[in-house]
Write an enzyme that holds these catalytic residues in place. Structure first.
Site, PDB file in Angstrom:
ATOM      1  N   GLU A   1      -4.118  -7.421   5.244  1.00 12.71           N
ATOM      2  CA  GLU A   1      -3.265  -6.279   5.592  1.00 12.71           C
ATOM      3  C   GLU A   1      -2.347  -6.673   6.742  1.00 12.71           C
ATOM      4  O   GLU A   1      -2.766  -7.361   7.673  1.00 12.71           O
ATOM      5  CB  GLU A   1      -4.157  -5.093   6.015  1.00 12.71           C
TER       6      GLU A   1
ATOM      7  N   HIS B   1      -9.221   6.652   2.760  1.00 12.52           N
ATOM      8  CA  HIS B   1      -9.628   6.990   4.120  1.00 12.52           C
ATOM      9  C   HIS B   1     -10.861   7.885   4.204  1.00 12.52           C
ATOM     10  O   HIS B   1     -10.893   8.884   4.938  1.00 12.52           O
ATOM     11  CB  HIS B   1      -8.460   7.590   4.901  1.00 12.52           C
TER      12      HIS B   1
ATOM     13  N   TRP C   1     -11.875  11.874   8.987  1.00 10.35           N
ATOM     14  CA  TRP C   1     -10.463  11.478   9.108  1.00 10.35           C
ATOM     15  C   TRP C   1     -10.254  10.149   8.412  1.00 10.35           C
ATOM     16  O   TRP C   1     -11.094   9.258   8.488  1.00 10.35           O
ATOM     17  CB  TRP C   1     -10.044  11.349  10.585  1.00 10.35           C
TER      18      TRP C   1
ATOM     19  N   GLU D   1     -13.443  -1.622   6.841  1.00  9.42           N
ATOM     20  CA  GLU D   1     -12.674  -1.796   8.080  1.00  9.42           C
ATOM     21  C   GLU D   1     -13.418  -1.254   9.299  1.00  9.42           C
ATOM     22  O   GLU D   1     -13.154  -1.697  10.414  1.00  9.42           O
ATOM     23  CB  GLU D   1     -11.277  -1.177   7.965  1.00  9.42           C
TER      24      GLU D   1
ATOM     25  N   ARG E   1     -13.616  -5.723   3.874  1.00 11.58           N
ATOM     26  CA  ARG E   1     -12.569  -5.573   4.888  1.00 11.58           C
ATOM     27  C   ARG E   1     -13.068  -5.712   6.323  1.00 11.58           C
ATOM     28  O   ARG E   1     -12.297  -5.564   7.274  1.00 11.58           O
ATOM     29  CB  ARG E   1     -11.884  -4.204   4.711  1.00 11.58           C
TER      30      ARG E   1
ATOM     31  N   ARG F   1       0.864  -1.180   0.000  1.00 12.56           N
ATOM     32  CA  ARG F   1       0.000   0.000   0.000  1.00 12.56           C
ATOM     33  C   ARG F   1       0.898   1.227   0.000  1.00 12.56           C
ATOM     34  O   ARG F   1       1.849   1.293   0.786  1.00 12.56           O
ATOM     35  CB  ARG F   1      -0.874  -0.012   1.260  1.00 12.56           C
TER      36      ARG F   1
ATOM     37  N   GLU G   1      -9.089   1.780  -1.533  1.00 13.52           N
ATOM     38  CA  GLU G   1      -9.839   1.468  -0.304  1.00 13.52           C
ATOM     39  C   GLU G   1     -10.563   2.691   0.250  1.00 13.52           C
ATOM     40  O   GLU G   1     -10.031   3.801   0.198  1.00 13.52           O
ATOM     41  CB  GLU G   1      -8.787   0.966   0.704  1.00 13.52           C
TER      42      GLU G   1
ATOM     43  N   ASP H   1      -5.230   3.764   0.040  1.00 12.68           N
ATOM     44  CA  ASP H   1      -6.345   3.975   0.966  1.00 12.68           C
ATOM     45  C   ASP H   1      -6.791   5.436   0.909  1.00 12.68           C
ATOM     46  O   ASP H   1      -6.013   6.340   1.221  1.00 12.68           O
ATOM     47  CB  ASP H   1      -5.877   3.613   2.394  1.00 12.68           C
TER      48      ASP H   1
ATOM     49  N   TYR I   1      -3.111  11.492   5.738  1.00 10.28           N
ATOM     50  CA  TYR I   1      -3.435  10.174   6.276  1.00 10.28           C
ATOM     51  C   TYR I   1      -2.414   9.146   5.773  1.00 10.28           C
ATOM     52  O   TYR I   1      -2.094   9.107   4.592  1.00 10.28           O
ATOM     53  CB  TYR I   1      -4.854   9.701   5.874  1.00 10.28           C
TER      54      TYR I   1
HETATM   55  O1  EZ4 Z   1      -6.706   4.277  10.103  1.00 14.12           O
HETATM   56  O2  EZ4 Z   1      -6.529   1.275  12.005  1.00 14.12           O
HETATM   57  O3  EZ4 Z   1      -6.180   0.505   6.341  1.00 14.12           O
HETATM   58  N1  EZ4 Z   1      -5.875   0.881   7.408  1.00 14.12           N
HETATM   59  C1  EZ4 Z   1      -6.323   1.944   8.049  1.00 14.12           C
HETATM   60  C2  EZ4 Z   1      -5.830   2.138   9.460  1.00 14.12           C
HETATM   61  C3  EZ4 Z   1      -6.821   2.909  10.334  1.00 14.12           C
HETATM   62  C4  EZ4 Z   1      -6.548   2.661  11.792  1.00 14.12           C
HETATM   63  C5  EZ4 Z   1      -7.600   3.303  12.685  1.00 14.12           C
HETATM   64  O4  EZ4 Z   1      -7.450   2.883  13.992  1.00 14.12           O
HETATM   65  O5  EZ4 Z   1      -7.100   2.699   7.514  1.00 14.12           O
HETATM   66  O6  EZ4 Z   1      -4.592   2.761   9.468  1.00 14.12           O
HETATM   67 CO    CO Z   2      -7.975   1.725   5.754  1.00 17.74          CO
END
Ligand code: EZ4
Ligand code: CO
Length: 422
Positions: A359, A232, A422, A282, A303, A167, A256, A230, A179
């Protein structure tokens, strides 16, 4: 008057088939070896114990209280082998269903009970689940840097360590923090302050910057390496579609969390515009969060993880539903998921027919010392090991030396100050 015997019947706590299987102890252990972890330990009359992870990053004590005050006292005297019944008791019996706090608490109990059952059967957990479907578990690592050059170099380092799936996250010019970009390159830890630190986000700059990273990665490392990214939850559905489209030339393994998934229908729009594979889930806590995404084939990888989505008992149902639609698993595996979750997940991954990828973020040496484990890394793959149970233990004496430290995840705002995801 005759009363139906069915109406009359009263049920006691289901009796254990043998005294030795009765649960005699169920405890929460909170420790912070490098970061916070909440662990459940359940012991039977025979002295067999199982371990489960209940860590919910930044909200650890809420889960611990739910376990201590509401769930664990119910377990004493129950049959440790009745995993399904205990799961249903905890889920239905609460009246208030689902949510990350409750489902993480249930997961910890569930994983501890699977650990006990596999130990009772003297089998590695994957054997109990149905046996290995593959020889080893493909994992992806995290490469990150402040600039494209730094990130490209980091990806090279992961290739040198044997990873074939990586990643890549990079800083965006003009933004102080992004992030996925951390101070420590090998041990990424986003929960960094007692009260949330504030970061700034600008989607416009991100959307133009990220394709340049993947263009350079393909130029330098060729087409073979599997690349992931990702988002996020930062984009709107339309912006997500744009990013997916602009990354198509670089053939990503997955993109992701492009947009928040509370509205599962939002993914229809993204899907109509791009063939870049999508991974989501996730932060999901149950199959109901996954259902529309799966049934409408709006994603490629699910996920939802063992620790945050109700344990092995529940995630197995999610994986089976996904399999009907050719959707594969890609479990969350950040450092805030303890080695206990990693161990349990690897057994699941070795078994589950529709496995995609796992992961894998390395834990710090302190974390590894507190949680001795049987899983091993070799050339981009993990194997859960063959010890009975899930193969992860907790050194309680050592854990005591690392007391809980309040830590929260950051929050983020747009450049004009608007609160964002976030
Ligand atoms: O931000 O687990 O794909 N992984 C992620 C992680 C999350 C953290 C949050 O606690 O997005 O890094
Ligand atoms: Co993630």
């Amino acid at each position: 008057m005759k009363v139906s015997p069915l109406i009359e019947q009263q049920h006691d706590i289901p009796k254990a088939s043998a005294r030795g299987r009765e649960i005699v102890d169920a405890r929460v252990i909170i420790c912070s070896p490098g970061r916070n972890f909440v662990t459940v330990k359940i012991t039977t009359h025979d002295g067999i114990y199982g371990i489960g992870d209940a860590t919910l990053n930044g909200r650890e004590l809420a889960v611990a209280a739910y376990l201590n005050d509401h769930l664990l006292p119910n377990l004493i005297g129950r049959d440790a082998g009745r995993i399904e019944d205990i799961w249903q008791f905890a889920y239905r019996g609460a009246y208030w269903r689902r949510g990350s706090v409750k489902m993480s608490a249930i997961a910890a109990i569930d994983v501890a009970l699977w650990d006990i059952k596999a130990k009772m059967a003297n089998m590695p957990l994957y054997d109990l689940l149905g046996g290995a479907s593959r020889d080893k578990v493909l994992v992806y690592g995290h490469a990150n840097g402040n600039t494209i050059e730094e990130t490209v170099e980091e990806v090279g380092r992961y290739i040198d360590m044997g990873y074939s799936a990586i990643r890549a996250q990079t800083g965006v010019p003009g933004l102080k923090a992004s992030y996925g970009v951390s101070k420590d390159k090998l041990f990424y830890e986003p929960a960094d302050a007692e009260l949330p630190s504030e970061t700034v986000w600008n989607t416009h700059d991100y959307l133009t910057h990220i394709p340049k990273l993947f263009e350079k990665l393909r130029q330098d490392y060729g087409d073979g390496v599997r690349l992931l990214h990702d988002g996020h939850h930062r984009m709107t559905p339309r912006e997500a579609a744009q990013l997916g489209k602009s990354l198509e030339p670089y053939n990503l393994f997955w993109l992701e969390d492009v947009t928040p998934a509370e509205d599962q229908d939002a993914f229809r729009l993204i899907r109509q515009h791009t063939t870049t594979p999508l991974a989501v889930g996730e932060i999901f806590s149950s199959i109901w969060d996954c259902k529309d995404l799966i049934e409408n084939q709006l994603i490629d990888y699910i996920r939802a993880t063992i620790v945050h989505a109700g344990g092995i008992t529940h995630v197995r149902r999610i994986a089976d539903l996904a399999a009907l639609y050719q959707i594969r698993t890609g479990f969350h595996g950040a450092t805030d998921l303890s080695p206990v979750t990693m161990g349990a997940a690897l057994h699941f991954d070795l078994w589950v027919p529709n496995f995609g990828i796992q992961e894998y973020m390395r834990h710090t040496p302190e974390t590894d010392a507190v949680f001795p484990h049987a899983y091993t890394f070799d050339q981009g793959y993990l194997h859960p090991g063959d010890t009975p149970g899930h193969g992860v233990d907790i050194d309680e004496a050592l854990a005591e030396k690392f007391p809980y430290k309040p830590m929260q995840l950051p929050v983020t705002r747009l450049t004009d100050g608007t609160m964002w995801n976030w």
